[in-house]
Motif scaffolding. Structure first.
Motif, PDB file in Angstrom:
ATOM      1  N   GLY A  33       6.654-116.447  -9.299  1.00 50.02           N
ATOM      2  CA  GLY A  33       5.350-116.797  -9.873  1.00 50.02           C
ATOM      3  C   GLY A  33       4.915-115.870 -10.997  1.00 50.02           C
ATOM      4  N   SER A  36       5.356-118.743 -15.447  1.00 52.86           N
ATOM      5  CA  SER A  36       5.381-120.161 -15.061  1.00 52.86           C
ATOM      6  C   SER A  36       6.271-121.003 -15.988  1.00 52.86           C
ATOM      7  CB  SER A  36       3.976-120.746 -15.001  1.00 52.86           C
ATOM      8  OG  SER A  36       3.270-120.409 -16.156  1.00 52.86           O
ATOM      9  N   ASP A  37       6.430-120.583 -17.232  1.00 58.92           N
ATOM     10  CA  ASP A  37       7.304-121.337 -18.129  1.00 58.92           C
ATOM     11  C   ASP A  37       8.468-120.460 -18.560  1.00 58.92           C
ATOM     12  OD1 ASP A  37       7.014-122.868 -21.458  1.00 58.92           O
ATOM     13  OD2 ASP A  37       8.559-123.002 -19.913  1.00 58.92           O
ATOM     14  N   GLN A  43      16.457-121.315 -23.177  1.00 58.89           N
ATOM     15  CA  GLN A  43      16.888-121.572 -24.558  1.00 58.89           C
ATOM     16  C   GLN A  43      17.718-120.419 -25.085  1.00 58.89           C
ATOM     17  OE1 GLN A  43      12.866-122.660 -26.145  1.00 58.89           O
ATOM     18  NE2 GLN A  43      14.173-123.074 -27.902  1.00 58.89           N
ATOM     19  N   SER A  63      11.995-116.383 -27.607  1.00 62.56           N
ATOM     20  CA  SER A  63      10.749-116.597 -28.354  1.00 62.56           C
ATOM     21  C   SER A  63       9.585-116.828 -27.402  1.00 62.56           C
ATOM     22  CB  SER A  63      10.882-117.818 -29.265  1.00 62.56           C
ATOM     23  OG  SER A  63      11.904-117.613 -30.195  1.00 62.56           O
ATOM     24  N   ASP A  64       8.663-115.886 -27.370  1.00 63.10           N
ATOM     25  CA  ASP A  64       7.390-116.049 -26.672  1.00 63.10           C
ATOM     26  C   ASP A  64       7.535-116.394 -25.195  1.00 63.10           C
ATOM     27  OD1 ASP A  64       5.702-117.543 -29.549  1.00 63.10           O
ATOM     28  OD2 ASP A  64       6.029-115.447 -28.975  1.00 63.10           O
ATOM     29  N   TYR A  66       5.886-115.953 -21.932  1.00 57.60           N
ATOM     30  CA  TYR A  66       4.496-115.625 -21.603  1.00 57.60           C
ATOM     31  C   TYR A  66       4.349-115.086 -20.192  1.00 57.60           C
ATOM     32  CZ  TYR A  66       2.243-117.775 -25.642  1.00 57.60           C
ATOM     33  OH  TYR A  66       1.813-118.062 -26.900  1.00 57.60           O
ATOM     34  N   ASP A  68       1.101-114.017 -17.690  1.00 57.37           N
ATOM     35  CA  ASP A  68      -0.360-114.092 -17.587  1.00 57.37           C
ATOM     36  C   ASP A  68      -0.795-113.250 -16.406  1.00 57.37           C
ATOM     37  OD1 ASP A  68      -2.666-115.767 -15.939  1.00 57.37           O
ATOM     38  OD2 ASP A  68      -3.027-115.673 -18.099  1.00 57.37           O
ATOM     39  N   ARG A  82      -8.514-112.898 -19.004  1.00 56.17           N
ATOM     40  CA  ARG A  82      -7.193-112.552 -18.485  1.00 56.17           C
ATOM     41  C   ARG A  82      -6.348-111.982 -19.617  1.00 56.17           C
ATOM     42  NH1 ARG A  82      -5.939-114.182 -13.480  1.00 56.17           N
ATOM     43  NH2 ARG A  82      -3.698-114.266 -13.842  1.00 56.17           N
ATOM     44  N   SER A  84      -2.877-111.885 -21.555  1.00 50.61           N
ATOM     45  CA  SER A  84      -1.657-112.660 -21.804  1.00 50.61           C
ATOM     46  C   SER A  84      -0.695-111.763 -22.562  1.00 50.61           C
ATOM     47  CB  SER A  84      -2.017-113.900 -22.636  1.00 50.61           C
ATOM     48  OG  SER A  84      -0.854-114.463 -23.190  1.00 50.61           O
TER      49      SER A  84
ATOM     50  N   ARG B 274      10.123-121.985 -32.583  1.00 52.76           N
ATOM     51  CA  ARG B 274       8.992-121.689 -31.717  1.00 52.76           C
ATOM     52  C   ARG B 274       8.070-120.613 -32.290  1.00 52.76           C
ATOM     53  NH1 ARG B 274      10.117-122.240 -25.292  1.00 52.76           N
ATOM     54  NH2 ARG B 274       7.947-122.201 -24.665  1.00 52.76           N
ATOM     55  N   LYS B 275       8.609-119.779 -33.161  1.00 54.79           N
ATOM     56  CA  LYS B 275       7.826-118.663 -33.699  1.00 54.79           C
ATOM     57  C   LYS B 275       7.019-119.059 -34.931  1.00 54.79           C
ATOM     58  CE  LYS B 275       8.319-114.857 -32.559  1.00 54.79           C
ATOM     59  NZ  LYS B 275       7.418-114.179 -31.619  1.00 54.79           N
ATOM     60  N   TRP B 309       5.495-126.698 -28.721  1.00 57.88           N
ATOM     61  CA  TRP B 309       6.826-126.769 -28.125  1.00 57.88           C
ATOM     62  C   TRP B 309       6.922-127.889 -27.094  1.00 57.88           C
ATOM     63  CZ3 TRP B 309      10.963-125.237 -30.221  1.00 57.88           C
ATOM     64  CH2 TRP B 309      12.163-125.265 -29.511  1.00 57.88           C
ATOM     65  N   ASP B 320       1.066-125.989 -27.797  1.00 55.41           N
ATOM     66  CA  ASP B 320       1.664-124.671 -27.564  1.00 55.41           C
ATOM     67  C   ASP B 320       1.395-124.359 -26.105  1.00 55.41           C
ATOM     68  OD1 ASP B 320       1.169-121.335 -29.062  1.00 55.41           O
ATOM     69  OD2 ASP B 320       2.282-121.969 -27.300  1.00 55.41           O
ATOM     70  N   SER B 322       0.720-121.804 -24.618  1.00 57.42           N
ATOM     71  CA  SER B 322      -0.364-120.855 -24.353  1.00 57.42           C
ATOM     72  C   SER B 322      -1.716-121.566 -24.258  1.00 57.42           C
ATOM     73  CB  SER B 322      -0.419-119.789 -25.445  1.00 57.42           C
ATOM     74  OG  SER B 322      -0.796-120.380 -26.681  1.00 57.42           O
ATOM     75  N   VAL B 326       1.094-125.411 -16.712  1.00 55.84           N
ATOM     76  CA  VAL B 326       2.220-126.183 -16.197  1.00 55.84           C
ATOM     77  C   VAL B 326       1.677-127.238 -15.233  1.00 55.84           C
ATOM     78  CG1 VAL B 326       4.328-126.059 -14.810  1.00 55.84           C
ATOM     79  CG2 VAL B 326       3.815-124.241 -16.443  1.00 55.84           C
ATOM     80  N   ARG B 338       9.461-127.727 -18.102  1.00 54.31           N
ATOM     81  CA  ARG B 338       8.268-127.937 -17.270  1.00 54.31           C
ATOM     82  C   ARG B 338       7.300-128.868 -18.022  1.00 54.31           C
ATOM     83  NH1 ARG B 338      10.879-125.961 -14.149  1.00 54.31           N
ATOM     84  NH2 ARG B 338      11.335-123.825 -13.668  1.00 54.31           N
ATOM     85  N   TYR B 340       3.546-130.098 -19.127  1.00 56.53           N
ATOM     86  CA  TYR B 340       2.328-129.352 -19.420  1.00 56.53           C
ATOM     87  C   TYR B 340       1.108-130.256 -19.584  1.00 56.53           C
ATOM     88  CZ  TYR B 340       3.978-124.633 -20.012  1.00 56.53           C
ATOM     89  OH  TYR B 340       4.464-123.372 -19.767  1.00 56.53           O
ATOM     90  N   PHE B 360       0.337-122.505  -9.314  1.00 59.64           N
ATOM     91  CA  PHE B 360       0.518-121.174  -9.920  1.00 59.64           C
ATOM     92  C   PHE B 360      -0.488-120.938 -11.044  1.00 59.64           C
ATOM     93  CE2 PHE B 360       3.859-120.298  -7.382  1.00 59.64           C
ATOM     94  CZ  PHE B 360       5.172-120.349  -7.829  1.00 59.64           C
ATOM     95  N   GLU B 361      -1.011-122.020 -11.610  1.00 61.07           N
ATOM     96  CA  GLU B 361      -1.817-121.916 -12.828  1.00 61.07           C
ATOM     97  C   GLU B 361      -3.316-121.901 -12.547  1.00 61.07           C
ATOM     98  OE1 GLU B 361       0.647-122.730 -16.404  1.00 61.07           O
ATOM     99  OE2 GLU B 361       0.019-121.013 -15.221  1.00 61.07           O
ATOM    100  N   ALA B 363      -5.428-119.632 -11.573  1.00 69.03           N
ATOM    101  CA  ALA B 363      -6.216-118.526 -12.135  1.00 69.03           C
ATOM    102  C   ALA B 363      -6.429-118.721 -13.630  1.00 69.03           C
ATOM    103  CB  ALA B 363      -5.513-117.201 -11.865  1.00 69.03           C
ATOM    104  N   ARG B 364      -5.404-119.135 -14.326  1.00 68.33           N
ATOM    105  CA  ARG B 364      -5.535-119.343 -15.776  1.00 68.33           C
ATOM    106  C   ARG B 364      -6.507-120.459 -16.072  1.00 68.33           C
ATOM    107  NH1 ARG B 364      -0.907-121.136 -18.609  1.00 68.33           N
ATOM    108  NH2 ARG B 364      -1.924-120.541 -20.544  1.00 68.33           N
TER     109      ARG B 364
END
Lengths: 247, 374
Positions: A33, A36-37, A43, A63-64, A66, A68, A82, A84, B274-275, B309, B320, B322, B326, B338, B340, B360-361, B363-364
């Motif tokens: 946990g 999550s992604d 990749q 790349s990125d 994440y 949290d 929060r 990140s 992605r960047k 993405w 994105d 962010s 999920v 996954r 989104y 899992f998400e 809290a976010r």
């Protein structure tokens, strides 16, 4: 130069092993946990395992990825919300290289941000990269360890006008052993994710993989550092920790 | 009996005829023959006599009596299970099974219960899918039957032909996640319908190694509806990255790893997709194509990032990660992407009940809700 088939096969096996490490790391991060992604790791694994321009080399970009988490205690300014943390990394190297300087390219960005309802976005970025010494390059103005961490960088430069009394300097460049994705993820988890490392180290696979990566990438670096106190005539060691006074 | 799809349906000719006619018409139409409803034993014996390309089975076979007064004592699911068993035993060759029914029956009898869902290659809503787009359905049915014929030949050779079935060589496949084919690799016997279910259900229907057109456009940062140059660009990308394996003629897909490699190999490539923001991706592509007919996709909300993405499942727009959470998708494989939901869709409950935020998400999502309130 003719590259033997045996060398190419060994290189492919090396790339395949590194790629599977990334996939296995993705599994552990997802199961715990902590992330999550995990698709950036998958990749990167695919890129790692595909044939690069240098048939004896390896490379990938992460790349990125994440993370949290809760905002750590003692964070200033005091904000609600929060934290990140985004980890990005690109590296390249030769598969058969296993020295203190195993990467031909390395750049890692750790970008932390808090998006708070009552304040503009607050960011904090650290950057680790490899300084590329060339035979004709001048001595840098300030000390430049071969692999070093630096605070700030271009993502913080973008907010330079609102830094208040905070000063953004390029220095210091702090010597640090190189990191690939396994070590970089552990670095992020150890420094930013409360309880994250404990959770992950509960997984045998995470522990084993981490120990293996530390042995492979950090042990030669540590050995070279020790040697740099004695083998003053070996220039390749000077760059690891240029603060050490040469006799 | 000539090669046709065989339809097992209790509806009257008056009710069913228009659908069958619609599927039959046009250049991509398919031939469909109706089988009469009987007891399951004689029905299956009868079906074995057809040189069928596939079976189109109604969900509720037990509602309407035939002209002879016979009413089936079983439903479509029972028939499908029996057919699959006979295919596994080699009594009938592996063929596509497609379920169809009207919307209200699917919602009442099918949606609420997952058992038996893996028996069918496809499910169509008569009054919506066939009613509104019969040519698309006919094309997909045709692709299914062609694909199955291909698979029957391949499985006869064994697992070693799996990647060839997907149109890629072993060398390239060895660079992909080795877990993709582990389900099939370990089996002693291989059946076309198992390969078909896997390829359709895990590769074509779910993003991961293969991506759909909307995800292709999202990853390039492009708003297809406003980009006149999109067909030209898509065609160019398809040459290098298009999926041409089994079922490709019915479902257009692209290899995600090839798209990555294609982008990196472009002259002066600006780095990992992605960047880079959608605006910058599109600007680079316009320059590369020498065509300004591409428009960057706008974010779902002002302030959202352009580092697209994924696609928001609630709003069907580029996202994105962010700016979202999920979503839950049961039985997701480790090597699949996954799903989104954007924060907006998740908080507005758009996409429910099918799409819900992952536990899992929580809290976010709470933090995002609080940020909006304040």
């Amino acid at each position: 130069m003719v590259i033997g088939k045996a060398a190419e096969r060994r290189a492919q096996a090396f790339r395949s092993e590194r790629a599977n490490e990334l996939r296995s790391l993705a599994d552990d991060l997802y199961k715990s946990g902590v992330v999550s992604d995990v698709s950036p790791l998958l990749q990167a694994a695919t890129e790692c395992n595909s044939r690069p321009k240098n048939p004896l080399g390896w490379e990938y970009s992460l790349s990125d990825l994440y993370f949290d988490t809760l905002i750590p205690r003692n964070t200033l300014p005091k904000l609600e919300g929060r934290l990140s943390v985004q980890l990005s990394l690109s590296l390249a190297g030769n598969c058969e290289e296993s020295s203190h300087d195993s990467f031909t390219e390395l750049a890692i960005d750790i970008h932390a941000e808090i998006i708070s309802p009552k304040a503009p976005k607050s960011i904090c970025t650290w950057h680790l990269d490899k300084h590329i010494y060339t035979p004709d390059s001048n001595e840098p103005e300030f000390i430049h360890p071969l692999y070093h961490f630096q605070y700030g960088g271009y993502r913080m430069a973008s907010i330079h006008a609102v830094l208040g009394q905070t000063l953004l300097l390029e220095a210091p460049r702090l010597a640090h052993p190189p990191m690939e994705a396994i070590l970089a993820v552990d670095h992020v988890v150890s420094n930013y994710i409360s309880g994250g490392r404990t959770l992950l180290l509960d997984e045998d696979s995470y522990q084993r993989r981490l120990r293996h990566a530390q042995r492979r990438w950090w042990f030669p670096y540590a050995q070279a550092l020790l040697q740099s106190f004695d083998k003053a005539e070996d220039p390749s060691l000077w760059t690891l920790w240029p603060s050490i006074v040469r006799p | 009996m000539s090669d046709k799809w065989v339809c097992i349906d209790d509806e009257s000719e008056a009710a069913l005829g228009p659908y069958l006619t619609a599927l039959n018409s046009g250049p991509t139409g398919i031939q469909i023959e109706r089988a009469s409803i009987q007891d399951i034993g004689p029905l299956i014996d009868g079906l074995k006599q057809y040189n069928a390309l596939g079976f189109l089975i109604d969900l509720r076979l037990d509602e309407v009596a035939s002209q002879s007064g016979t009413k089936a004592a079983f439903r479509g699911l029972t028939l499908a299970q029996e057919l699959r068993t006979r295919m596994t035993e080699g009594e009938i060759q592996s063929l596509p099974l497609v379920l169809w029914s009207v919307d209200r029956k699917l919602r009442s009898s099918w949606d609420g219960d997952n058992t038996g869902h893996d028996l069918f290659d496809r499910v169509y809503v008569k009054d919506k899918d066939v009613g509104h787009n019969p040519m698309l359905v006919a094309n997909e049915l045709s692709s299914l039957s062609t694909g199955y014929a291909n698979l029957r030949r391949r499985v006869g050779v064994g697992y070693s032909h799996f990647w060839k079935t997907l149109g890629i060589e072993e060398d390239e496949a060895s660079g992909l996640d080795p877990r993709i084919s582990e389900d099939l690799a370990g089996r002693e016997r291989h059946f076309a319908h198992e390969w078909a279910r896997f390829i359709m259900g895990q590769l074509i229907d779910r993003p991961g190694p293969l991506i759909s057109e909307d995800l292709l456009a999202a990853r390039l940062g492009i708003d297809r509806s406003k980009s006149l140059a999109w067909p030209k660009l898509q065609q160019r990308i398809t040459v290098e990255c298009g999926y041409d394996g089994v079922f490709a003629d019915g479902w257009k897909r692209w290899w995600s790893h090839r798209l990555d490699a294609w982008w990196r190999a472009l002259p002066f490539s600006p780095g990992p997709l992605r960047k880079i923001t959608a605006t910058d991706r599109v600007a680079f592509l316009c320059n590369n194509l020498n065509d300004n007919g591409l428009t960057a996709a706008p974010p779902i909300l002002s302030g959202y990032s352009e580092h697209y993405w994924v696609i928001c499942k609630g709003l069907d727009m580029p996202l994105d990660v962010s700016d979202g959470v999920v979503a839950v998708l049961p039985d997701l494989k480790a090597w699949q992407d996954r799903p989104y939901l954007s924060f907006k869709a998740a908080l507005d409950r758009t996409g429910r009940p099918k799409w819900r935020p992952h536990p899992f998400e929580e809290a976010r999502l709470r933090a995002a809700a609080q940020a909006i309130e304040e």
